[in-house]
Design a protein around this motif. Structure first.
Motif, PDB file in Angstrom:
ATOM      1  N   ALA A   1      -1.801  60.119  53.244  1.00  0.00           N
ATOM      2  CA  ALA A   1      -0.451  60.068  53.821  1.00  0.00           C
ATOM      3  C   ALA A   1       0.069  58.639  53.906  1.00  0.00           C
ATOM      4  O   ALA A   1      -0.674  57.710  54.194  1.00  0.00           O
ATOM      5  CB  ALA A   1      -0.455  60.699  55.210  1.00  0.00           C
ATOM      6  N   ARG A   2       1.351  58.495  53.667  1.00  0.00           N
ATOM      7  CA  ARG A   2       1.987  57.197  53.863  1.00  0.00           C
ATOM      8  C   ARG A   2       1.904  56.803  55.317  1.00  0.00           C
ATOM      9  O   ARG A   2       1.916  57.657  56.198  1.00  0.00           O
ATOM     10  CB  ARG A   2       3.478  57.269  53.510  1.00  0.00           C
TER      11      ARG A   2
ATOM     12  N   ILE B   1       4.029  46.684  56.094  1.00  0.00           N
ATOM     13  CA  ILE B   1       2.873  47.130  56.873  1.00  0.00           C
ATOM     14  C   ILE B   1       2.346  48.472  56.350  1.00  0.00           C
ATOM     15  O   ILE B   1       1.165  48.793  56.542  1.00  0.00           O
ATOM     16  CB  ILE B   1       3.241  47.158  58.383  1.00  0.00           C
ATOM     17  N   GLY B   2       3.199  49.226  55.650  1.00  0.00           N
ATOM     18  CA  GLY B   2       2.720  50.444  54.997  1.00  0.00           C
ATOM     19  C   GLY B   2       1.778  50.119  53.854  1.00  0.00           C
ATOM     20  O   GLY B   2       0.700  50.721  53.721  1.00  0.00           O
ATOM     21  N   HIS B   3       2.150  49.134  53.046  1.00  0.00           N
ATOM     22  CA  HIS B   3       1.245  48.702  51.974  1.00  0.00           C
ATOM     23  C   HIS B   3      -0.092  48.244  52.536  1.00  0.00           C
ATOM     24  O   HIS B   3      -1.135  48.401  51.887  1.00  0.00           O
ATOM     25  CB  HIS B   3       1.862  47.546  51.179  1.00  0.00           C
ATOM     26  N   ALA B   4      -0.035  47.643  53.724  1.00  0.00           N
ATOM     27  CA  ALA B   4      -1.281  47.139  54.322  1.00  0.00           C
ATOM     28  C   ALA B   4      -2.292  48.268  54.502  1.00  0.00           C
ATOM     29  O   ALA B   4      -3.504  48.051  54.407  1.00  0.00           O
ATOM     30  CB  ALA B   4      -1.001  46.440  55.654  1.00  0.00           C
ATOM     31  N   ALA B   5      -1.805  49.497  54.733  1.00  0.00           N
ATOM     32  CA  ALA B   5      -2.711  50.638  54.867  1.00  0.00           C
ATOM     33  C   ALA B   5      -3.455  50.850  53.554  1.00  0.00           C
ATOM     34  O   ALA B   5      -4.677  51.043  53.529  1.00  0.00           O
ATOM     35  CB  ALA B   5      -1.923  51.899  55.237  1.00  0.00           C
ATOM     36  N   SER B   6      -2.711  50.798  52.458  1.00  0.00           N
ATOM     37  CA  SER B   6      -3.302  51.001  51.137  1.00  0.00           C
ATOM     38  C   SER B   6      -4.214  49.827  50.752  1.00  0.00           C
ATOM     39  O   SER B   6      -5.283  50.021  50.166  1.00  0.00           O
ATOM     40  CB  SER B   6      -2.166  51.182  50.125  1.00  0.00           C
ATOM     41  N   ILE B   7      -3.794  48.623  51.103  1.00  0.00           N
ATOM     42  CA  ILE B   7      -4.611  47.432  50.819  1.00  0.00           C
ATOM     43  C   ILE B   7      -5.927  47.512  51.578  1.00  0.00           C
ATOM     44  O   ILE B   7      -7.011  47.318  51.008  1.00  0.00           O
ATOM     45  CB  ILE B   7      -3.838  46.146  51.208  1.00  0.00           C
ATOM     46  N   CYS B   8      -5.833  47.818  52.868  1.00  0.00           N
ATOM     47  CA  CYS B   8      -7.059  47.887  53.675  1.00  0.00           C
ATOM     48  C   CYS B   8      -7.953  49.029  53.207  1.00  0.00           C
ATOM     49  O   CYS B   8      -9.177  48.906  53.215  1.00  0.00           O
ATOM     50  CB  CYS B   8      -6.726  48.034  55.158  1.00  0.00           C
ATOM     51  N   LEU B   9      -7.344  50.125  52.778  1.00  0.00           N
ATOM     52  CA  LEU B   9      -8.139  51.255  52.281  1.00  0.00           C
ATOM     53  C   LEU B   9      -8.875  50.867  50.996  1.00  0.00           C
ATOM     54  O   LEU B   9     -10.094  50.995  50.893  1.00  0.00           O
ATOM     55  CB  LEU B   9      -7.236  52.467  52.030  1.00  0.00           C
ATOM     56  N   ASN B  10      -8.133  50.374  50.001  1.00  0.00           N
ATOM     57  CA  ASN B  10      -8.739  50.063  48.710  1.00  0.00           C
ATOM     58  C   ASN B  10      -9.719  48.892  48.776  1.00  0.00           C
ATOM     59  O   ASN B  10     -10.843  48.986  48.291  1.00  0.00           O
ATOM     60  CB  ASN B  10      -7.652  49.791  47.668  1.00  0.00           C
ATOM     61  N   PHE B  11      -9.282  47.801  49.398  1.00  0.00           N
ATOM     62  CA  PHE B  11     -10.179  46.653  49.484  1.00  0.00           C
ATOM     63  C   PHE B  11     -11.315  46.923  50.465  1.00  0.00           C
ATOM     64  O   PHE B  11     -12.422  46.398  50.306  1.00  0.00           O
ATOM     65  CB  PHE B  11      -9.410  45.382  49.856  1.00  0.00           C
TER      66      PHE B  11
ATOM     67  N   LYS C   1      -4.341  62.881  56.211  1.00  0.00           N
ATOM     68  CA  LYS C   1      -3.933  63.814  55.166  1.00  0.00           C
ATOM     69  C   LYS C   1      -2.496  64.237  55.308  1.00  0.00           C
ATOM     70  O   LYS C   1      -1.925  64.825  54.402  1.00  0.00           O
ATOM     71  CB  LYS C   1      -4.812  65.070  55.231  1.00  0.00           C
ATOM     72  N   ARG C   2      -1.950  64.019  56.475  1.00  0.00           N
ATOM     73  CA  ARG C   2      -0.584  64.461  56.745  1.00  0.00           C
ATOM     74  C   ARG C   2       0.286  63.292  57.162  1.00  0.00           C
ATOM     75  O   ARG C   2      -0.185  62.397  57.862  1.00  0.00           O
ATOM     76  CB  ARG C   2      -0.588  65.456  57.897  1.00  0.00           C
ATOM     77  N   ASP C   3       1.544  63.342  56.772  1.00  0.00           N
ATOM     78  CA  ASP C   3       2.459  62.273  57.150  1.00  0.00           C
ATOM     79  C   ASP C   3       2.642  62.237  58.661  1.00  0.00           C
ATOM     80  O   ASP C   3       2.732  63.275  59.310  1.00  0.00           O
ATOM     81  CB  ASP C   3       3.816  62.485  56.476  1.00  0.00           C
ATOM     82  N   SER C   4       2.667  61.039  59.194  1.00  0.00           N
ATOM     83  CA  SER C   4       2.893  60.893  60.630  1.00  0.00           C
ATOM     84  C   SER C   4       3.512  59.525  60.865  1.00  0.00           C
ATOM     85  O   SER C   4       3.574  58.704  59.955  1.00  0.00           O
ATOM     86  CB  SER C   4       1.567  61.001  61.367  1.00  0.00           C
TER      87      SER C   4
ATOM     88  N   LEU D   1       0.884  60.684  49.364  1.00  0.00           N
ATOM     89  CA  LEU D   1       1.024  62.141  49.224  1.00  0.00           C
ATOM     90  C   LEU D   1       2.139  62.606  48.306  1.00  0.00           C
ATOM     91  O   LEU D   1       2.031  63.678  47.711  1.00  0.00           O
ATOM     92  CB  LEU D   1       1.292  62.762  50.608  1.00  0.00           C
ATOM     93  N   GLU D   2       3.211  61.808  48.191  1.00  0.00           N
ATOM     94  CA  GLU D   2       4.318  62.277  47.348  1.00  0.00           C
ATOM     95  C   GLU D   2       3.903  62.409  45.889  1.00  0.00           C
ATOM     96  O   GLU D   2       4.619  62.976  45.077  1.00  0.00           O
ATOM     97  CB  GLU D   2       5.556  61.391  47.523  1.00  0.00           C
ATOM     98  N   PHE D   3       2.707  61.896  45.559  1.00  0.00           N
ATOM     99  CA  PHE D   3       2.220  62.026  44.187  1.00  0.00           C
ATOM    100  C   PHE D   3       1.280  63.215  43.990  1.00  0.00           C
ATOM    101  O   PHE D   3       0.728  63.404  42.914  1.00  0.00           O
ATOM    102  CB  PHE D   3       1.531  60.731  43.740  1.00  0.00           C
ATOM    103  N   LYS D   4       1.131  64.014  45.026  1.00  0.00           N
ATOM    104  CA  LYS D   4       0.196  65.140  44.917  1.00  0.00           C
ATOM    105  C   LYS D   4       0.554  66.052  43.734  1.00  0.00           C
ATOM    106  O   LYS D   4      -0.297  66.411  42.927  1.00  0.00           O
ATOM    107  CB  LYS D   4       0.185  65.940  46.219  1.00  0.00           C
TER     108      LYS D   4
END
Ligand code: ATP
Ligand code: MG
Ligand code: MG
Length: 555
Positions: A259-260, A40-50, A317-320, A229-232
């Protein structure tokens, strides 16, 4: 659907466009490493990019970041593609970092020739010591100033397979005193003697993430490379690598971080999810208790509910940590609108209607979904012998018990009003039958005055002779702790909930459910939302409980 406000990443892109960036150069990518299933974390990135792709009508690549053959497998590639498509997204091009191995190698050779990379053969510990600490500068190792010729020769021989795994590495020659530790001569290549799921044994040197990622973005001409963020701190290195190979006539990708997404009461790292699978704590990556997309799908979650959850939990922008009850809210809202209403009894006790003609059966009509006027009805057989839930009856009870008692009336959903008359008990005193009389004039929908008579409760039921037997699986949180992997002194596995799966072997369901398919969603009235499990067979139907009707986790 128009969005009322942009998240900060969407705003960055809007600002770039406002500053003159050409909209037809926008291009995004989702870059999973095929070393596990999507969660479900990846889903955040998928929904953001797509989502950005949809918003700007821009292509989105699916890029498999497959640079570590010791952890990656074709099974994961297939699962990742299935899950993204199931979420309702379609990538423009299916890409693999491994497709760029030759190009990356050629660029590495170029760096060596320019004196910007060298082969090192020290132990990992020696190299780490030389790197220094964030507050003290590092020192050069003994191989930092090898000649270009020697570096080219050694690198070539690394590629040719002359050396043992772990014996040689290629490093960028940047700055051993940089305030950013990642700039202190990071690794570009290591030797891994393992067959790759796509390139087989063609390569035995593999590029490191930082080297492969930005250059892959460049090859694909990705405009905005969005990562967590860990890649900042890696951004400086990302830019340094691009500086070495970048053609100003081409688009130069930029990395931006968000943020993750974390979820309460679970773990999300693929390494930890794999541990749950390997230790057989769960039945597999798609166990309905897993926070994976495939687990959520099997549990009965819909793509819409996961996309809605992504909208509501947002990009920050911040982990939560997002409360898992928000995810449950999203599926409950969705299923309330779409799930077919049926009846099933999970803990049955027999109920006999003594004034109903023996042997008679009638076919009642049950509303499929009161929330959807076009959803129609289905047949619901009724007879004088039924099952109801054991907990829906008490011989005597206080006025707060709105269910069946002796001497009081309730309505059987979609059927008649009944009144408790007497009970039959076994030698141990357990109730084996409840005897009732029905108001035979009170059938729901019959238009009689009694049909609209109000009584204090409504119960679900099934007709014994028509019911189908099924297995029902109910789930609780997989972990007892809100943040199982946040404890320094305890391993997350110590918080596994030993009672997260409850199997009901003999539930009784209305016969309409015998034709259920894996895509169907049901509300078992008064109990919750359920869906057919993939373990189901014609002889042994298995249903999963997706979520209860009300927020049972509210504090
Ligand atoms: P994990 O620790 O679960 O293995 P990862 O970041 O190594 O995570 P990748 O396969 O590399 O997993 O992730 C693909 C993309 O999804 C990356 O861009 C990554 O930043 C993003 N991503 C992974 N986990 C999350 C998360 N929890 N929230 C938001 N984005 C995530
Ligand atoms: Mg990764
Ligand atoms: Mg990872």
């Amino acid at each position: 659907e128009e969005k009322d406000s942009l998240n900060f990443i969407e705003q960055i892109i809007a600002d770039d466009l406002a500053a003159g960036f050409s909209p037809d150069k926008l291009r995004f990518r989702f870059p999973p490493e095929p070393n596990g299933y999507l969660h479900i974390g990846h889903a955040a990135s998928i929904c953001l990019n797509f989502g950005l792709g949809e918003m700007h009508n821009a292509p989105v690549n699916l890029r498999f970041d497959d640079t570590n053959p010791s952890k990656e497998e074709q099974e994961y590639v297939d699962a990742i593609k299935r899950d993204i498509q199931w979420l309702g997204f379609q990538w423009a091009t299916e890409c693999y970092s491994s497709d760029y191995f030759q190009q990356l190698y050629d660029w590495a050779v170029q760096l060596i020739k320019e004196g910007k990379a060298y082969v090192d053969q020290q132990s990992a510990e020696a190299m780490a010591t030389q790197k220094g600490t964030p507050t003290t500068p590092g020192v050069a190792g003994p191989f930092r100033d090898r000649s270009v010729e020697e570096n080219l020769d050694l690198f070539e021989r690394m590629k040719a397979g002359e050396f043992e795994q772990g014996s040689y590495v290629l490093r960028a020659k940047i700055d051993m005193a940089s305030s950013n530790m990642l700039m202190r001569d990071p690794l570009l290549y290591r030797i891994v003697r393992k067959a790759h799921h796509r390139t087989g044994t063609e390569w035995c040197i593999y590029p490191m993430y930082d080297w492969a990622h930005g250059e892959s973005d460049y090859v694909e001409q990705i405009s905005h490379s969005l990562c967590t963020l860990e890649f900042k701190m890696h951004r400086e290195l990302y830019d340094w690598f691009l500086d070495q190979i970048y053609d100003p006539a081409k688009l130069r990708p930029k990395q931006r971080e968000f943020a993750r997404r974390n979820l309460s009461y679970t773990v999300m790292s693929k390494r930890k999810l794999l541990e749950l699978v390997q230790t057989k704590t769960v039945s597999g990556w798609d166990d309905p208790r897993m926070p994976t997309i495939s687990g959520l799908r099997r549990r009965g979650y819909t793509p819409d509910s996961i996309r809605k959850f992504s909208d509501l939990s947002g990009i920050s922008k911040r982990d939560s940590v997002t409360d898992v009850s928000l995810l449950e809210y999203c599926i409950r809202e969705d299923l309330n609108k779409t799930a077919t209403r049926v009846m099933g009894v999970l803990d049955p006790v027999k109920l006999v209607i003594t004034n109903y003609p023996a042997g008679k059966t009638e076919i009642l009509s049950a509303e499929n979904n009161p929330e959807d006027p076009n959803s129609g009805t289905h047949d619901l057989p009724f007879s004088g012998e039924l099952y109801i839930e054991r907990e829906d009856f008490k011989e005597e009870a206080g006025s707060k018990f709105f269910r069946l008692t002796l001497g009081n009336e309730v309505r059987l959903k979609s059927a008649y009003i009944i009144k408790g008359e007497s009970v039959v008990k076994d030698a141990a005193g357990n109730i084996t039958e409840i005897h009732c009389t029905a108001d035979l004039d009170s059938k729901s929908g019959s238009g009689t005055e009694a049909s609209i008579r109000k009584v204090k409760g409504t119960l679900h039921w099934v007709s014994i002779q028509h019911a189908i037997k099924a297995e029902v699986r109910e789930y609780d949180r997989l972990f007892l702790d809100e943040a199982p992997d946040s404890h320094e002194d305890k391993n997350f596995m110590e918080f596994v909930n030993p009672d997260s799966l409850k199997i009901i072997k003999e539930a009784y369901l209305e016969p309409f459910l015998k034709d259920a398919t894996l895509d169907d969603k049901f509300q078992f009235q008064r109990l919750g939302y359920f869906t057919l499990d993939k373990d189901s067979t014609a002889e042994n139907l298995v249903f999963n409980k997706t979520v209860g009707l009300r927020d049972s986790w509210a504090k």
